[in-house]
Design a protein around this motif. Structure first.
Motif, PDB file in Angstrom:
ATOM      1  N   LYS A 164      -1.399   4.357   3.510  1.00 54.64           N
ATOM      2  CA  LYS A 164      -0.797   4.753   2.452  1.00 54.64           C
ATOM      3  C   LYS A 164       0.043   6.064   2.484  1.00 54.64           C
ATOM      4  O   LYS A 164      -0.251   6.954   3.278  1.00 54.64           O
ATOM      5  CB  LYS A 164      -1.637   5.248   1.144  1.00 54.64           C
ATOM      6  N   ALA A 176       0.972  -1.229   0.033  1.00 56.01           N
ATOM      7  CA  ALA A 176       0.071  -0.044  -0.116  1.00 56.01           C
ATOM      8  C   ALA A 176       0.789   1.132   0.094  1.00 56.01           C
ATOM      9  O   ALA A 176       0.379   2.396  -0.069  1.00 56.01           O
ATOM     10  CB  ALA A 176      -0.965   0.040   1.158  1.00 56.01           C
ATOM     11  N   ILE A 177       2.170   1.187   0.215  1.00 59.83           N
ATOM     12  CA  ILE A 177       3.021   2.418   0.385  1.00 59.83           C
ATOM     13  C   ILE A 177       3.214   3.055  -1.013  1.00 59.83           C
ATOM     14  O   ILE A 177       3.517   2.251  -2.022  1.00 59.83           O
ATOM     15  CB  ILE A 177       4.429   1.954   0.922  1.00 59.83           C
ATOM     16  N   ILE A 178       2.952   4.301  -1.107  1.00 55.09           N
ATOM     17  CA  ILE A 178       3.265   5.174  -2.268  1.00 55.09           C
ATOM     18  C   ILE A 178       4.349   5.981  -1.975  1.00 55.09           C
ATOM     19  O   ILE A 178       4.475   6.779  -0.962  1.00 55.09           O
ATOM     20  CB  ILE A 178       1.824   5.821  -2.558  1.00 55.09           C
ATOM     21  N   ASP A 224      -4.702   6.922   6.544  1.00 53.40           N
ATOM     22  CA  ASP A 224      -4.799   5.507   7.227  1.00 53.40           C
ATOM     23  C   ASP A 224      -6.466   5.512   7.876  1.00 53.40           C
ATOM     24  O   ASP A 224      -7.066   6.564   7.834  1.00 53.40           O
ATOM     25  CB  ASP A 224      -3.874   5.404   8.586  1.00 53.40           C
ATOM     26  N   LYS A 252      -3.727   0.548   7.995  1.00 55.08           N
ATOM     27  CA  LYS A 252      -3.749   0.405   6.380  1.00 55.08           C
ATOM     28  C   LYS A 252      -3.418   1.554   5.841  1.00 55.08           C
ATOM     29  O   LYS A 252      -3.991   2.187   5.079  1.00 55.08           O
ATOM     30  CB  LYS A 252      -5.336  -0.008   6.354  1.00 55.08           C
ATOM     31  N   ILE A 303      -0.768   3.841  -9.257  1.00 61.97           N
ATOM     32  CA  ILE A 303      -1.811   3.308  -8.384  1.00 61.97           C
ATOM     33  C   ILE A 303      -2.859   2.676  -8.787  1.00 61.97           C
ATOM     34  O   ILE A 303      -3.402   2.737 -10.132  1.00 61.97           O
ATOM     35  CB  ILE A 303      -2.426   4.853  -7.681  1.00 61.97           C
ATOM     36  N   SER A 353       3.044   9.119   1.041  1.00 61.68           N
ATOM     37  CA  SER A 353       3.813   9.774  -0.072  1.00 61.68           C
ATOM     38  C   SER A 353       4.894  10.476   0.801  1.00 61.68           C
ATOM     39  O   SER A 353       4.742  11.076   1.750  1.00 61.68           O
ATOM     40  CB  SER A 353       3.234  10.564  -0.820  1.00 61.68           C
ATOM     41  N   ASN A 373      -3.008  10.047  -2.031  1.00 65.87           N
ATOM     42  CA  ASN A 373      -1.867  10.652  -1.961  1.00 65.87           C
ATOM     43  C   ASN A 373      -1.311  10.848  -3.292  1.00 65.87           C
ATOM     44  O   ASN A 373      -1.325  10.349  -4.206  1.00 65.87           O
ATOM     45  CB  ASN A 373      -0.827   9.937  -1.193  1.00 65.87           C
TER      46      ASN A 373
END
Length: 434
Positions: free
Chosen positions: A349, A8-10, A374, A347, A106, A351, A100
């Motif tokens: 995400k 989920a990390i951007i 989150d 949860k 995405i 940037s 983000n």
């Protein structure tokens, strides 16, 4: 850290911060809409030349170019529900607040998009390079590079490892400029690299970023339309510009893989198709170039015997190390000793700006700016936050006011969702669900 959380990390791609050129500038009077239309047309025409051969996959696909201040974007396709506003051949809308903004890929509204932040580089080739880099990220899962978990490369912020990285890059610059001693300079570069990667943890950490971002940047460079002379000039200039970064932790892979990859492509054109997400690139390059590394080599001796700017590197890094150690003491006081607010990540995400991050020993990494969404809401940071090494929580300075919907602290704000509140536990603050 759970795999789904990592997926989920951007993250902002470093390529969006590369130096702009005055050659081929966009007309400053062009509107963002006109810039978007031209960019989409240029990229589509350029990638038609490749026709999907580079990765056995068509790279051109859904693209969003977004203004980070207004969140207004332009796209080359409509969304799945056909709700974007059509403007001739392109589309426009406003990006929802929960997404983000970053240079990334995405999944949104049943489509996978490449997102690129406006304004774009003025120079057409740099612009094409950047967008193709992000188009690679869009197709990553389809070409075998799914579920990649980048590891921390905090060791690249330390004195000796920064020296070894710079020496590797100096040797690679010499390899790019040389006619008759390419292999010797490559051997030196890979020797510096092996000495730096003196344990499996460092080797795995560097490899994780090089597979993810290094291959993306290599793709962007190779398909951006540069001829061989332009390629060499770009790669050397890119390394010189890279040295001005305050940290190398998140950006080194944008230099290493493109240079090794370009030089290797001159003797093995499709080498990148051998690569999988499990490939150990250091071992692969050593074997592919046919190089024998002496594990007992002295990097000081190699550096002194070659024109690798060794004395100047030592001078610059010695001054930087004193400043780094002083900064770490300040950050430890700020985030570990003084009252703070800790937000557990469920949860999320995220940037962030990768140009000025500071690894804080085993505690995590301090990011000067970031935006996290989150379950509890939206955190916006403009004056530093400590993200734990295991990505399980983020720490900011103590809040000034905890009674309003938007919580404010020193250089940060938190838009809190319903059923969440901040509680003080001894001399610290924590986020609780009620």
């Amino acid at each position: 850290m759970k795999k789904m959380l990592l997926l989920a990390i951007i993250m902002l791609c470093y390529s969006c911060f590369t130096k702009k050129s005055d050659e081929g500038n966009l007309n400053q009077e062009l509107t963002e809409k006109e810039i978007a239309r031209k960019t989409f047309s240029d990229i589509e025409s350029l990638l038609k030349i490749d026709n999907g051969k580079f990765w056995n996959k068509q790279l051109y696909g859904p693209i969003i170019l977004v203004n980070p201040k207004t969140r207004v974007f332009f796209s080359n396709e409509n969304n799945a529900t056909k709700k974007f506003k059509q403007i001739n051949s392109i589309f426009s809308d406003t990006l929802p607040k929960h997404i983000n903004i970053a240079n990334t890929a995405i999944n949104w509204d049943n489509k996978r998009w490449s997102m690129v932040i406006l304004p774009l580089p003025d120079d057409k080739t740099s612009r094409d390079n950047l967008v193709i880099h992000e188009l690679f990220h869009r197709v990553q899962p389809e070409i075998g590079f799914d579920s990649l978990q980048e590891q921390s490369n905090g060791h690249l912020d330390t004195y000796t490892n920064r020296i070894l990285l710079k020496l590797e890059l100096e040797a690679l610059k010499s390899a790019l400029s040389s006619k008759n001693e390419i292999k010797q300079h490559l051997k030196n570069a890979l020797t510096f690299r092996k000495i730096r990667q003196n344990d499996e943890q460092k080797k795995e950490a560097e490899n994780s970023l090089e597979i993810n971002e290094g291959l993306a940047e290599f793709t962007g460079i190779m398909l951006s339309g540069r001829d061989k002379n332009e390629m060499k000039i770009h790669l050397i200039n890119s390394i010189n510009q890279f040295y001005t970064n305050s940290t190398f932790v998140r950006s080194f892979a944008y230099q290493t893989v493109p240079v090794y990859g370009y030089l290797l492509s001159n003797q093995k054109n499709k080498w990148h198709k051998d690569i999988s997400k499990n490939t150990k690139l250091t071992d692969y390059f050593i074997e592919s170039f046919g190089i024998d590394i002496n594990s007992n080599s002295s990097f000081e001796l190699i550096a002194q015997e070659n024109n690798y700017n060794y004395n100047e590197i030592l001078k610059v890094e010695s001054v930087r190390e004193d400043k780094r150690l002083a900064k770490i003491l300040q950050l430890k006081t700020k985030f570990l000793e003084q009252p703070t607010l800790k937000l557990n990540l469920e949860k999320m995400k995220i940037s962030f700006d990768p140009r000025n991050i500071t690894p804080l020993e085993n505690f995590g990494t301090v990011y000067p700016t970031m935006r996290i969404t989150d379950n509890w809401g939206i955190l916006t940071v403009n004056n530093g936050a400590l993200l734990a090494s295991n990505w399980e929580n983020v720490i900011v300075t103590q809040p000034v006011d905890i009674d309003s919907e938007i919580i404010i602290g020193d250089g940060w704000s938190l838009e809190l969702n319903e059923s969440w509140k901040i509680e003080k536990v001894k001399d610290k603050f924590e986020l609780k669900k009620h």
